[in-house]
Design an enzyme around this catalytic site. Structure first.
Site, PDB file in Angstrom:
ATOM      1  N   SER A   1      -0.471  -1.350   8.032  1.00  0.00           N
ATOM      2  CA  SER A   1      -0.205  -1.723   6.649  1.00  0.00           C
ATOM      3  C   SER A   1      -0.595  -3.180   6.399  1.00  0.00           C
ATOM      4  CB  SER A   1       1.261  -1.441   6.321  1.00  0.00           C
ATOM      5  OG  SER A   1       1.451  -1.408   4.936  1.00  0.00           O
TER       6      SER A   1
ATOM      7  N   ASP B   1      -1.422   8.384   1.426  1.00  0.00           N
ATOM      8  CA  ASP B   1      -0.565   7.248   1.757  1.00  0.00           C
ATOM      9  C   ASP B   1      -0.073   6.603   0.462  1.00  0.00           C
ATOM     10  OD1 ASP B   1       0.383   4.626   2.493  1.00  0.00           O
ATOM     11  OD2 ASP B   1      -0.761   4.771   4.353  1.00  0.00           O
TER      12      ASP B   1
ATOM     13  N   HIS C   1       2.914   7.107   5.291  1.00  0.00           N
ATOM     14  CA  HIS C   1       2.309   5.783   5.399  1.00  0.00           C
ATOM     15  C   HIS C   1       1.851   5.526   6.824  1.00  0.00           C
ATOM     16  CE1 HIS C   1       1.374   1.702   4.619  1.00  0.00           C
ATOM     17  NE2 HIS C   1       2.426   1.179   5.201  1.00  0.00           N
TER      18      HIS C   1
END
Length: 533
Positions: free
Chosen positions: A247, A474, A502
């Site tokens: 991320s 996502d 995610h």
């Protein structure tokens, strides 16, 4: 109350479900990173529109280490046991200000490692970062990191809490009681008075950060953290950086590659960010990403006998959820304790469950309870989102997150009027989440430290092959961001996970895990545009 461009990384057990809360953020390096600027890339836009993606490119730093920084690169680390079996810990010195280094203002950054276990020849160190900004890399490594034994056998696994985060000179802003007040502020104001209360909350938060954190607040940018990583690489004795970032950790890793392309070893960027996007575009894209995740949840929910949002599909589910939020706005639900479930807390709770499809059964249960007037379940989800412990203590991530975000990029909006003008676009992106996400993106307008970065492209020309990973549904890092980053990086290969949730690594796809592990162990990326399920 959520703030813009959040990334969460926390393992929280809710009933029988382990919920990995992860989110995202992006930004751009500070001026000290020699980023080229595009004046249009981060400024304000006309009503309801967002600036175009940046065309400027992050420039690499000189290869030679400046003499003023040589003491940091030459330092020796003293390792000690740190209470977790197999791990040892230390602290590393880094300059507060890379443009004006000096021992009087040095930062002490926390580092942990677990040495390679064997069998097989040691390949060096592998650094990890779970995202955030504000996620503790040390907690992640010691508790959740997905690398299998085959990888841990060959690498020293290493984590450093970035500057301003957790054990590394943490940014602080509010007391726990003040945080309780902040998180329940109405984030979908119905009139000017409610909008004033929201902006007052943002101001109080920002001034609290300045008062409690001081000079650190101006030196927690992603570029500075990337430079810290290069010092750590050197003092660990590694010629090249091997790294797995998730991320926001992908933006940190990509920034490292842009600043130090010749020192890139094997980089995995999972749940990729697009550094070329200005804040408003990023927030709107993320709003659409959460709508995609909610649509997938609603379709799955309609197949279940216990679905509290009906069986008519995503539109009906959205209407029912919006009706619940509206009801909670007028009449917060009791939770059996001093805190009631407000609309804002319920929104955060539902948002949390969008990060991992494994949380969907829990969300169905808690939504049904909330419809009957019991807010305990959604409040627990909201607490996991905000990293609030049962004793009322908040983790540092809620403070570090906006501190990094608001330094990395000019804010998405500069006034409530700009938010109001953009509401139609955000509602179109998500009828359920659009309004609250738009108002949350106003937080940086009141930040006490001016941004030092702007949106930019990252090419990292001359870097070794880099692996970019994207998940098609996502919510926090929409799949187009992965495609864009892979196209920008001169040596990137894109690996796609056709799935929900995610990030992709370590989440159940043997195809994804095998491709990443092979790359880490053999330096062989998968074929271009490989897709896994």
């Amino acid at each position: 109350m959520a703030t813009s461009r959040l990334l969460r990384t926390a393992g929280t057990v809710l009933t029988a479900t382990a919920l990995l809360i992860s989110g995202c953020s992006s930004g751009s390096p500070s001026s000290g990173a020699a980023a080229s600027r595009n004046p249009a890339s981060g400024g304000t836009a006309s009503a309801g529109t967002a600036p175009a993606p940046a065309t400027s490119t992050l420039k690499p730093l000189p290869t030679a280490v400046p003499a003023a920084l040589r003491p940091y690169y030459d330092q020796k680390l003293t390792w000690r046991e740190c209470g977790v079996v197999g791990f040892e810990c230390t602290t590393m010195k880094a300059p507060l200000d890379y443009e004006h280094p000096g021992a009087a203002t040095d930062l002490k950054l926390a580092v942990s490692r677990k040495k390679a276990t064997g069998p097989g020849d040691r390949l060096g160190s592998l650094m990890v970062n779970p995202g955030g900004p504000g996620g503790s890399a040390i907690d992640y490594l010691q508790q959740y990191a997905p690398q299998p034994e085959a990888v841990r056998a060959r690498y020293d696994m290493v984590a450093m809490d970035p500057r301003g985060v957790a054990r590394s000179e943490p940014v602080t802003c509010l007391s726990n009681a003040q945080m309780d007040d902040f998180t329940r502020v109405d984030q979908t104001p119905d009139d000017d008075a409610e909008a004033d209360r929201l902006t007052s909350a943002f101001r109080t938060f920002a001034q609290g950060c300045l008062r409690r954190s001081g000079a650190r607040l101006g030196h927690v940018s992603t570029a500075e953290s990337a430079r810290d990583m290069d010092i750590l690489r050197a003092v660990l004795g590694d010629e090249k950086l091997t790294y797995v970032g998730a991320s926001y950790g992908t933006f940190l890793g990509a920034t490292y590659a842009g600043l130090f392309p010749s020192r890139v070893g094997r980089l995995v960027l999972d749940g990729a960010m697009d550094p070329a996007l200005p804040a408003r575009t990023m927030n709107r894209d993320q709003t659409a990403g959460f709508n995609t995740a909610f649509t997938a949840f609603a379709k799955d929910c309609a197949k279940q006998r216990d679905c509290p949002l009906g069986t008519g599909g995503p539109e009906e589910a959205g209407r029912r959820l919006s009706a619940l939020f509206k009801k909670l706005d007028a009449h917060p639900a009791p939770t059996g304790g001093p805190r009631a479930l407000t609309e804002s807390l319920a929104t955060s709770g539902v948002t949390a469950a969008m990060y991992d499809e494994g949380a969907w059964p829990v969300l169905r249960e808690y939504l049904a309870e909330a419809q009957k007037g019991d807010g305990r379940g959604l409040l627990a989800l909201s607490d996991s989102y905000y990293e609030r412990d049962p004793d009322g203590t908040y983790a540092n991530q809620m403070f570090a997150n906006p501190a990094v975000n608001c330094l990395d990029l000019p804010g998405a909006f500069s006034s409530p009027d700009e938010v109001r003008a953009a509401l139609p676009a955000f509602r179109k992106a998500s009828p359920v989440f659009g309004e609250s996400f738009a108002w949350a993106a106003l937080n940086c307008a009141y930040w006490p430290v001016k941004p030092t970065g702007a949106a930019h492209r990252i090419t990292a020309r001359g870097a070794a092959p880099i692996l970019v990973v994207g998940t098609t549904r996502d919510p926090a890092t929409p799949y187009p961001w992965a495609r864009s980053l892979a196209a920008q990086l001169s040596s990137a290969t894109l690996l796609t996970y056709d799935g929900d949730g995610h990030t992709a690594y370590g989440r159940g796809s043997d195809c994804i895990d095998t491709a990443i592990n092979t790359y880490l162990l053999e330096s062989t990326p998968p074929p271009p545009d490989k897709t896994c399920t």
